[in-house]
Design an enzyme around this catalytic site. Structure first.
Site, PDB file in Angstrom:
ATOM      1  N   THR A  27      11.664 -12.942   0.162  1.00 35.58           N
ATOM      2  CA  THR A  27      11.133 -14.275  -0.103  1.00 35.58           C
ATOM      3  C   THR A  27      12.122 -15.385   0.185  1.00 35.58           C
ATOM      4  O   THR A  27      11.742 -16.468   0.650  1.00 35.58           O
ATOM      5  CB  THR A  27      10.667 -14.365  -1.575  1.00 35.58           C
ATOM      6  OG1 THR A  27       9.622 -13.418  -1.794  1.00 35.58           O
ATOM      7  CG2 THR A  27      10.158 -15.754  -1.913  1.00 35.58           C
ATOM      8  N   ASP A  74       9.527  -7.464   4.648  1.00 36.13           N
ATOM      9  CA  ASP A  74       9.104  -7.717   3.276  1.00 36.13           C
ATOM     10  C   ASP A  74       9.582  -6.566   2.412  1.00 36.13           C
ATOM     11  O   ASP A  74       9.676  -5.427   2.869  1.00 36.13           O
ATOM     12  CB  ASP A  74       7.582  -7.838   3.213  1.00 36.13           C
ATOM     13  CG  ASP A  74       7.095  -8.233   1.836  1.00 36.13           C
ATOM     14  OD1 ASP A  74       6.890  -7.312   1.007  1.00 36.13           O
ATOM     15  OD2 ASP A  74       6.912  -9.428   1.572  1.00 36.13           O
ATOM     16  N   SER A  75       9.882  -6.844   1.148  1.00 41.21           N
ATOM     17  CA  SER A  75      10.435  -5.790   0.282  1.00 41.21           C
ATOM     18  C   SER A  75       9.487  -4.601   0.142  1.00 41.21           C
ATOM     19  O   SER A  75       9.933  -3.462  -0.026  1.00 41.21           O
ATOM     20  CB  SER A  75      10.767  -6.358  -1.095  1.00 41.21           C
ATOM     21  OG  SER A  75       9.620  -6.889  -1.724  1.00 41.21           O
ATOM     22  N   THR A 106      12.480  -8.894  -3.690  1.00 42.72           N
ATOM     23  CA  THR A 106      12.616  -8.537  -5.103  1.00 42.72           C
ATOM     24  C   THR A 106      11.787  -7.323  -5.522  1.00 42.72           C
ATOM     25  O   THR A 106      12.153  -6.620  -6.461  1.00 42.72           O
ATOM     26  CB  THR A 106      12.226  -9.723  -5.998  1.00 42.72           C
ATOM     27  OG1 THR A 106      10.855 -10.072  -5.753  1.00 42.72           O
ATOM     28  CG2 THR A 106      13.117 -10.921  -5.723  1.00 42.72           C
ATOM     29  N   ASP A 107      10.664  -7.067  -4.854  1.00 43.78           N
ATOM     30  CA  ASP A 107       9.757  -6.029  -5.334  1.00 43.78           C
ATOM     31  C   ASP A 107      10.397  -4.645  -5.322  1.00 43.78           C
ATOM     32  O   ASP A 107      10.085  -3.810  -6.184  1.00 43.78           O
ATOM     33  CB  ASP A 107       8.466  -6.008  -4.508  1.00 43.78           C
ATOM     34  CG  ASP A 107       7.552  -7.180  -4.831  1.00 43.78           C
ATOM     35  OD1 ASP A 107       7.775  -7.823  -5.877  1.00 43.78           O
ATOM     36  OD2 ASP A 107       6.632  -7.460  -4.051  1.00 43.78           O
ATOM     37  N   CYS A 292       7.832   3.751 -21.312  1.00 45.86           N
ATOM     38  CA  CYS A 292       8.365   2.579 -21.995  1.00 45.86           C
ATOM     39  C   CYS A 292       9.494   1.963 -21.171  1.00 45.86           C
ATOM     40  O   CYS A 292      10.266   2.675 -20.529  1.00 45.86           O
ATOM     41  CB  CYS A 292       8.891   2.955 -23.375  1.00 45.86           C
ATOM     42  SG  CYS A 292       7.627   3.622 -24.489  1.00 45.86           S
TER      43      CYS A 292
END
Length: 361
Positions: A27, A74-75, A106-107, A292
């Site tokens: 990005t 793109d990631s 970031t992904d 979790c």
């Protein structure tokens, strides 16, 4: 104890320090196309970095060289082949630079950071991964801050490991995960404190840092990513797991099973135990992680956990799924047997699991 590196402002890099910046895409360097959709623009972010260096000559930013990949990805399109290239680029330039910055999407950033932490063996310099939630071109963006901070930290801290910087925190790379898609504070390290935090000063948690390695640095690019991740839900089809356990041995080296809470599985589902036993018999390593975000897999709290352990299932303790998959790929890449991989998985190699340890493989 933590240490303050500067009384005011960020800790300055030496103007004599040399930084290699590797830009893979993401990005930060995107602009809107004619349809209003974001896409990477070749050369744009590299030009912005050069402008920053010219504008901050009085603040002793490191002497920075940018390697911009000819195809910006793109990631979501990042694969192990990109990780191999990044690792090799760092390895080829290791002796010529004091620190390394990887700008990426970031992904999958936490997956990239985890993989690089194992691929870069005996790392004695700082590697920082960063990106942004909003493109650099936008007025209201986190890109400039993340970029400047990462450039500074990569050459001013003695942190010999792969890290991830976002917002105001420097995390251990293999402890991080993307936690919020709509916040500048997008990454968390649920089971490990930040290595450093930036405010009016840079506060470093020195007691958490890995020690300088004693062996020679090398790049390990032989990774075996034949790993399947399965998230268990109440309406899970056990037959699908059985088919994978019985027939997946040639294409699947490990199953990472995300279970409830502390690694809990249903007690009234005998077919599940049979499937996991079949996987074990067919040479597939089965690892249990938790759904979790924080906490650890405990192998002796509930009866079902004891059953899982008795058939050779490996608890991932407090490792993230990202780190677990990268570690499995690294261990299988060393041509270890399934039993040897299972044993090594619970050993702390890069600070990815449990309390601090100097163990390295």
């Amino acid at each position: 104890q933590s240490e303050l590196l500067a009384a005011t402002g960020a800790a300055p890099s030496s103007s004599n320090a040399k930084l290699l910046c590797i830009y893979t895409g993401g990005t930060m360097g995107m602009k809107a196309n004619s349809d209003g959709l974001l896409e990477p623009v070749a050369g744009y972010l590299t030009d912005q970095i050069k402008d920053i260096l010219r504008a901050h000559t009085s603040e002793a930013l490191p002497d920075t060289t940018v390697i911009e990949y000819e195809t910006l990805v793109d990631s979501c399109d990042m694969t192990h082949e990109h990780w191999v290239r990044i690792a090799n680029d760092i390895g080829d330039n290791y002796q010529s630079y004091d620190g390394f910055l990887v700008i990426t999407g970031t992904d999958t950033m936490a997956y990239t950071a985890s993989a690089l932490s194992f691929m870069l063996e005996n790392l004695g310099k700082t590697v920082v991964l960063t990106g942004s939630q909003i493109p650099f071109v936008k007025t209201y963006s986190d890109a400039r801050r993340n970029l400047l901070s990462s450039m500074t930290l990569a050459c001013s801290l003695d942190i010999p490991e792969v890290t991830l910087f976002f917002d105001d925190k420097l995390h251990r790379g293999n402890r991080s995960r993307k936690a919020d898609s709509g916040s500048f504070d997008a990454f968390s390290s649920p089971n490990f404190p930040p290595l450093a935090t930036m405010g009016l000063s840079v506060q470093v948690n020195k007691q958490l840092l890995l020690p300088q390695p004693k062996a020679r640095f090398k790049v390990h690019v032989t990774m075996d990513f034949r790993v399947v991740v399965i998230k268990y839900v109440p309406y899970f089809d056990i037959n699908a797991l059985m088919r994978l356990a019985m027939n997946g041995g040639n294409t699947c080296k490990a199953i990472v099973l995300e279970l409830y809470g502390t690694g809990n599985a249903p007690q009234n589902e005998p077919q599940m135990l049979k499937a996991l036993q079949a996987a074990k018999q067919n040479g597939i390593v089965v690892v249990i992680t938790s759904q979790c975000a924080a906490g650890s897999v405990l192998s002796s709290t509930y009866a079902i956990n004891a059953h899982l352990t008795s058939i050779g299932v490996v608890p991932a303790a407090d490792m993230t799924t990202e780190a677990t998959c990268a570690k499995l790929a690294y261990l299988f890449g060393k041509k270890l047997s399934p039993d040897a991989v299972s044993a090594a998985l619970t050993v702390n190699l890069r600070g990815e699991i449990g309390p601090f340890s100097q163990a390295r493989l």
